[in-house]
Write a protein that holds these residues in place. Sequence first.
Motif, PDB file in Angstrom:
ATOM      1  N   ILE A   1      14.976  66.983  17.942  1.00  0.00           N
ATOM      2  CA  ILE A   1      14.543  66.071  16.888  1.00  0.00           C
ATOM      3  C   ILE A   1      15.330  66.344  15.607  1.00  0.00           C
ATOM      4  N   ASP A   2      15.497  67.615  15.285  1.00  0.00           N
ATOM      5  CA  ASP A   2      16.211  67.991  14.071  1.00  0.00           C
ATOM      6  C   ASP A   2      17.645  67.486  14.115  1.00  0.00           C
ATOM      7  N   ARG A   3      18.260  67.591  15.283  1.00  0.00           N
ATOM      8  CA  ARG A   3      19.650  67.146  15.408  1.00  0.00           C
ATOM      9  C   ARG A   3      19.748  65.622  15.364  1.00  0.00           C
ATOM     10  N   TYR A   4      18.808  64.942  15.963  1.00  0.00           N
ATOM     11  CA  TYR A   4      18.804  63.473  15.975  1.00  0.00           C
ATOM     12  C   TYR A   4      18.492  62.918  14.584  1.00  0.00           C
ATOM     13  N   GLY A   5      17.685  63.696  13.834  1.00  0.00           N
ATOM     14  CA  GLY A   5      17.212  63.263  12.522  1.00  0.00           C
ATOM     15  C   GLY A   5      15.746  62.912  12.612  1.00  0.00           C
ATOM     16  N   PRO A   6      14.847  63.702  11.987  1.00  0.00           N
ATOM     17  CA  PRO A   6      13.422  63.460  12.133  1.00  0.00           C
ATOM     18  C   PRO A   6      12.980  62.046  11.767  1.00  0.00           C
ATOM     19  N   ALA A   7      13.454  61.521  10.651  1.00  0.00           N
ATOM     20  CA  ALA A   7      13.054  60.169  10.247  1.00  0.00           C
ATOM     21  C   ALA A   7      13.546  59.141  11.250  1.00  0.00           C
ATOM     22  N   ARG A   8      14.769  59.304  11.707  1.00  0.00           N
ATOM     23  CA  ARG A   8      15.337  58.370  12.689  1.00  0.00           C
ATOM     24  C   ARG A   8      14.608  58.475  14.019  1.00  0.00           C
ATOM     25  N   PHE A   9      14.293  59.713  14.439  1.00  0.00           N
ATOM     26  CA  PHE A   9      13.611  59.887  15.716  1.00  0.00           C
ATOM     27  C   PHE A   9      12.224  59.250  15.666  1.00  0.00           C
TER      28      PHE A   9
ATOM     29  N   ASP B   1       5.778  69.850   7.568  1.00  0.00           N
ATOM     30  CA  ASP B   1       5.507  68.761   6.625  1.00  0.00           C
ATOM     31  C   ASP B   1       6.449  67.567   6.763  1.00  0.00           C
ATOM     32  N   PRO B   2       7.775  67.775   6.888  1.00  0.00           N
ATOM     33  CA  PRO B   2       8.655  66.601   7.030  1.00  0.00           C
ATOM     34  C   PRO B   2       8.335  65.784   8.285  1.00  0.00           C
ATOM     35  N   TRP B   3       8.000  66.479   9.375  1.00  0.00           N
ATOM     36  CA  TRP B   3       7.670  65.751  10.602  1.00  0.00           C
ATOM     37  C   TRP B   3       6.318  65.055  10.487  1.00  0.00           C
TER      38      TRP B   3
ATOM     39  N   GLY C   1      -5.991  71.236  11.694  1.00  0.00           N
ATOM     40  CA  GLY C   1      -5.956  70.488  10.454  1.00  0.00           C
ATOM     41  C   GLY C   1      -4.802  69.516  10.351  1.00  0.00           C
ATOM     42  N   ILE C   2      -3.720  69.760  11.106  1.00  0.00           N
ATOM     43  CA  ILE C   2      -2.551  68.870  11.035  1.00  0.00           C
ATOM     44  C   ILE C   2      -2.339  68.060  12.308  1.00  0.00           C
ATOM     45  N   SER C   3      -3.033  68.404  13.389  1.00  0.00           N
ATOM     46  CA  SER C   3      -2.863  67.665  14.649  1.00  0.00           C
ATOM     47  C   SER C   3      -3.551  66.306  14.565  1.00  0.00           C
TER      48      SER C   3
END
Length: 275
Positions: A105-113, A136-138, A167-169
């Motif tokens: 995901i990091d390599r693909y780009g989180p926002a793009r993925f 947080d970014p994801w 709490g975040i799931s």
Amino acid sequence: MQSRLDERFTAAREEGRSLLVGYLPAGYPTVDGAVAAMRAMVAAGVDVVEVGLPYSDPTMDGPVIQDAADAALRGGVTTVDVLRTVEAVAATGAPTVVMTYWNPIDRYGPARFAADLAAAGGAGTITPDLPPEEADPWLAASAEHGLDPVFLVAPSSSDARIRRVTGISRGFVYAASLMGVTGTRAAVGSQAADLVARVRATTELPVAVGLGVSTGAQAAEVAGFADGVIVGSALVKVLVDAQRSGTGDAAALAGIGRLAAELAEGVRAPVPASA
């Protein structure tokens, strides 16, 4: 507003049963072959599909899934192929999530993925190696595109860690039934029921148990105390065995259908936790 995972877990709860989650890696034995196998799982009673994103350096996967993922990578499977798989499987109506380590995901780009996964009809992701402290970014990208981010807890997780994860799931919490890598087991880890109880003390999210379930009887046992039963290695093994024996695609799909049906019957006839 309920997500697709929320709706599916709610429907199963109203039916008085647990929910069956089935995992297979994209690209194995081929991209189209994996799609056909996942569709066969859904037709046989799998409620939610986990599409594995093959990765060269897994930390949680046991030998069966590693072998299949390695073959998929050698066959040239890409992240775009994974997204195409999600689109084809989500078209069945089954909520479809991607199980992936963070690096792809990091390599693909989180926002793009996140955008591309949502566009493909994906319901969310399971990211076993993404620490909550760095998520947080994801989480932001997932929220923007209506995806459910699913995180893991294990028997070794402290109560504070469980609270942080729950709490975040969103969608559900993935409870690893034992310490170690994925794979079929003769018995489900004895700590699984206790872990589910500890998670439920911190959240109203459904709790799905994975690692070790391989038979209808084991699925029924886990369904007696969990909201969801996750099966991966046992299903992948059907495809691996078919490839090694040369029995053919039709036989592999038939085998997937038989095992998925057995597991689906198990989650619909749970064994009470006190039994």
